[in-house]
Design a protein around this motif. Structure first.
Motif, PDB file in Angstrom:
ATOM      1  N   ALA B  24       0.844  -1.207   0.000  1.00  0.00           N
ATOM      2  CA  ALA B  24       0.000   0.000   0.000  1.00  0.00           C
ATOM      3  C   ALA B  24       0.877   1.254   0.000  1.00  0.00           C
ATOM      4  N   ARG B  25       1.938   1.235   0.812  1.00  0.00           N
ATOM      5  CA  ARG B  25       2.821   2.394   0.868  1.00  0.00           C
ATOM      6  C   ARG B  25       3.519   2.616  -0.470  1.00  0.00           C
ATOM      7  N   ALA B  26       4.061   1.548  -1.038  1.00  0.00           N
ATOM      8  CA  ALA B  26       4.752   1.659  -2.333  1.00  0.00           C
ATOM      9  C   ALA B  26       3.799   2.204  -3.400  1.00  0.00           C
ATOM     10  N   MET B  27       2.574   1.716  -3.380  1.00  0.00           N
ATOM     11  CA  MET B  27       1.580   2.177  -4.361  1.00  0.00           C
ATOM     12  C   MET B  27       1.326   3.672  -4.215  1.00  0.00           C
ATOM     13  N   LYS B  28       1.081   4.096  -2.972  1.00  0.00           N
ATOM     14  CA  LYS B  28       0.750   5.508  -2.769  1.00  0.00           C
ATOM     15  C   LYS B  28       1.948   6.403  -3.096  1.00  0.00           C
ATOM     16  N   ASN B  29       3.145   5.952  -2.762  1.00  0.00           N
ATOM     17  CA  ASN B  29       4.348   6.697  -3.143  1.00  0.00           C
ATOM     18  C   ASN B  29       4.397   6.952  -4.644  1.00  0.00           C
ATOM     19  N   MET B  30       3.914   5.973  -5.413  1.00  0.00           N
ATOM     20  CA  MET B  30       4.010   6.071  -6.862  1.00  0.00           C
ATOM     21  C   MET B  30       2.706   6.561  -7.507  1.00  0.00           C
ATOM     22  N   GLY B  31       1.706   6.915  -6.690  1.00  0.00           N
ATOM     23  CA  GLY B  31       0.481   7.507  -7.229  1.00  0.00           C
ATOM     24  C   GLY B  31      -0.594   6.511  -7.622  1.00  0.00           C
ATOM     25  N   LEU B  32      -0.445   5.249  -7.234  1.00  0.00           N
ATOM     26  CA  LEU B  32      -1.497   4.257  -7.490  1.00  0.00           C
ATOM     27  C   LEU B  32      -2.383   4.143  -6.255  1.00  0.00           C
ATOM     28  N   SER B  33      -3.624   3.672  -6.458  1.00  0.00           N
ATOM     29  CA  SER B  33      -4.534   3.663  -5.310  1.00  0.00           C
ATOM     30  C   SER B  33      -5.383   2.407  -5.166  1.00  0.00           C
ATOM     31  N   LYS B  34      -5.530   1.613  -6.220  1.00  0.00           N
ATOM     32  CA  LYS B  34      -6.470   0.490  -6.138  1.00  0.00           C
ATOM     33  C   LYS B  34      -5.784  -0.830  -5.806  1.00  0.00           C
ATOM     34  N   LEU B  35      -6.092  -1.345  -4.620  1.00  0.00           N
ATOM     35  CA  LEU B  35      -5.501  -2.600  -4.166  1.00  0.00           C
ATOM     36  C   LEU B  35      -6.586  -3.664  -4.091  1.00  0.00           C
ATOM     37  N   VAL B  36      -6.312  -4.840  -4.663  1.00  0.00           N
ATOM     38  CA  VAL B  36      -7.243  -5.965  -4.590  1.00  0.00           C
ATOM     39  C   VAL B  36      -6.505  -7.138  -3.948  1.00  0.00           C
ATOM     40  N   LEU B  37      -7.131  -7.763  -2.963  1.00  0.00           N
ATOM     41  CA  LEU B  37      -6.499  -8.877  -2.254  1.00  0.00           C
ATOM     42  C   LEU B  37      -7.299 -10.140  -2.515  1.00  0.00           C
ATOM     43  N   VAL B  38      -6.641 -11.147  -3.095  1.00  0.00           N
ATOM     44  CA  VAL B  38      -7.279 -12.435  -3.333  1.00  0.00           C
ATOM     45  C   VAL B  38      -6.929 -13.348  -2.156  1.00  0.00           C
ATOM     46  N   GLN B  39      -7.925 -13.742  -1.397  1.00  0.00           N
ATOM     47  CA  GLN B  39      -7.700 -14.640  -0.241  1.00  0.00           C
ATOM     48  C   GLN B  39      -6.451 -14.322   0.569  1.00  0.00           C
ATOM     49  N   PRO B  40      -6.371 -13.135   1.151  1.00  0.00           N
ATOM     50  CA  PRO B  40      -5.213 -12.853   2.013  1.00  0.00           C
ATOM     51  C   PRO B  40      -5.303 -13.727   3.263  1.00  0.00           C
ATOM     52  N   GLU B  41      -4.156 -14.201   3.768  1.00  0.00           N
ATOM     53  CA  GLU B  41      -4.203 -15.098   4.925  1.00  0.00           C
ATOM     54  C   GLU B  41      -4.559 -14.359   6.198  1.00  0.00           C
ATOM     55  N   ASN B  42      -4.221 -13.058   6.255  1.00  0.00           N
ATOM     56  CA  ASN B  42      -4.416 -12.326   7.499  1.00  0.00           C
ATOM     57  C   ASN B  42      -4.678 -10.857   7.183  1.00  0.00           C
ATOM     58  N   PHE B  43      -5.968 -10.517   7.049  1.00  0.00           N
ATOM     59  CA  PHE B  43      -6.346  -9.154   6.707  1.00  0.00           C
ATOM     60  C   PHE B  43      -7.794  -8.932   7.099  1.00  0.00           C
ATOM     61  N   PRO B  44      -8.130  -7.780   7.712  1.00  0.00           N
ATOM     62  CA  PRO B  44      -7.255  -6.669   8.110  1.00  0.00           C
ATOM     63  C   PRO B  44      -6.297  -7.067   9.243  1.00  0.00           C
ATOM     64  N   SER B  45      -5.255  -6.279   9.376  1.00  0.00           N
ATOM     65  CA  SER B  45      -4.219  -6.606  10.348  1.00  0.00           C
ATOM     66  C   SER B  45      -3.500  -5.343  10.796  1.00  0.00           C
ATOM     67  N   GLY B  46      -3.211  -5.277  12.099  1.00  0.00           N
ATOM     68  CA  GLY B  46      -2.478  -4.143  12.647  1.00  0.00           C
ATOM     69  C   GLY B  46      -1.074  -4.048  12.060  1.00  0.00           C
ATOM     70  N   VAL B  47      -0.499  -5.206  11.725  1.00  0.00           N
ATOM     71  CA  VAL B  47       0.843  -5.208  11.137  1.00  0.00           C
ATOM     72  C   VAL B  47       0.822  -4.509   9.776  1.00  0.00           C
ATOM     73  N   ALA B  48      -0.222  -4.781   8.991  1.00  0.00           N
ATOM     74  CA  ALA B  48      -0.358  -4.118   7.684  1.00  0.00           C
ATOM     75  C   ALA B  48      -0.481  -2.609   7.873  1.00  0.00           C
TER      76      ALA B  48
END
Lengths: 249, 249
Positions: B24-48
């Motif tokens: 997410a950080r890398a995306m925003k740094n570069m001006g992208l905004s749309k993130l799609v997660l396919v079966q993430p093992e642990n999300f939402p998460s405080g670590v993220a």
């Protein structure tokens, strides 16, 4: 293939050992090996080892020093990462221009790529120890990259410039294809066969073609069909004809 | 300045939530905004959230889906990160060529940049859902990049290509295409239809597939079928079925 051993990555006063480990991994991924740490807050560290994964050899060989001056003492080209423009503008390079300069010069002098603190980067005194500054073109809404992400981008550009130089960076799509390309004649036979089948299944009326063959040609021209694909497509057409002939009996 | 909102980053089956945050950080740094997660093992998460720093808006807006097919259903250009060469080579792009293609096409179609699991990348089935593969030229001694580092490199190249384009008036051929590209969903329906017809004409035995569908997918992925072509191909398949049904009566 090429030797990047004259290029060091220097991290100044890093707070988070995870960033040191991730830096080591990024460096090894890109073929760099020399890491110098100026007053790291927490090193050695198990966290760094965990994030380095298979690049712990770079952590083991890292040189730890007290000042940036000491880190770059033997370097003839020092380039510092800078997030923002300074009151006194310094020669500023894009990552690509930085990498090209590094690769041009690395065979005759030692090169240092210097990265500052996570929160505040390099201070003015440190920036003035650099011959050039390099800035990653980030979005103005959130220009602050993670330290290891910035190292990744710069090392990636360095590797790219090194590969470009030996002429192997650009690998054409076709180069590693497993099949030969079909000849023009084979492709023409395919079009003839395709047209015949489309007529037989009442999809195509040669008296009223409506650009159908033109569109089919445009479609299959966009790929360079290989021989096995050609055989598959011809096989499909043959089986269709066979099934239709059965019907006509 | 420029609009990258048609470009999604898709992470498949991510194990470590830290990588989701760093992405997410890398995306925003570069001006992208749309993130799609396919079966993430642990999300939402405080670590993220911790690793995203000031890019938590991207995490909050992330779409979570069950399958890659669902993630790319509305996309006309799908490019998957691939670490190694495959038994059946797929059209392979360098990060730069990938970025140039994305930027040329992103104003007319939705684009997905797909990244696989930390340990094993994308599987073969997932790779076949992609029109192109992209490979970061890594050192053979340690070619495995951290997931978020790979996202960083690709997003960096995308931003660079977008910036380059502002300075260039040269427009590629693709831009003036007369038809819209077919969506991922339309193309999947076509493959299903094609397979059914190939079975009916005794060309294809699902019990003994011999990579046939894989080869067909590779062929049609290279074409990037437009909507009218899709209609033509579906029409041909329908007429074939009609003629075969006649025969069975």
């Amino acid at each position: 293939m090429f030797d990047l051993s004259n290029i060091s990555v220097v991290l100044v006063n890093t707070s988070h050992p995870g960033n040191i480990g991730a830096t080591a991994r990024a460096m090894k991924n890109m073929g760099l090996s020399k890491l110098v740490l100026v007053q790291p807050e927490n090193f050695p560290s198990g966290v760094a080892v965990g994030r380095a994964v298979s690049a712990t050899d770079i952590l083991d060989a890292a040189r730890v020093v007290e000042t940036l001056q000491e880190a770059v003492a033997d370097c003839g080209l020092v380039i510092g990462a800078s997030a923002r423009s300074r009151r006194i503008p310094w020669p500023m390079l894009s990552p690509q221009a930085c990498a090209e300069k590094v690769i041009r010069e690395k065979d005759t002098i030692r090169v240092a790529l210097v990265f500052g603190r996570e929160d505040s980067g390099l201070n003015n005194e440190e920036l003035q120890l650099c011959h050039f500054h390099v800035q990653i073109p980030a979005d103005e809404n959130y220009p602050s990259l993670n330290l290891a992400a910035a190292v990744m981008v710069i090392c990636y550009e360095v590797r790219k410039a090194a590969l470009d130089r030996i002429g192997t960076a650009v690998r054409a799509e076709d180069e590693f294809w497993d099949q030969e390309k079909a000849t023009g004649e084979q492709v023409e036979h395919f079009y003839t066969h395709l047209e015949r089948v489309m007529v037989k299944i009442d999809f195509h009326d040669p008296e009223n073609p409506r650009q159908l063959m033109q569109r089919m040609r445009r479609l299959f021209s966009r790929i360079r069909i290989d021989v096995m694909e050609m055989n598959i497509l011809r096989g499909i057409l043959t089986n269709i004809e066979f099934h239709i002939k059965d019907q006509d009996k």
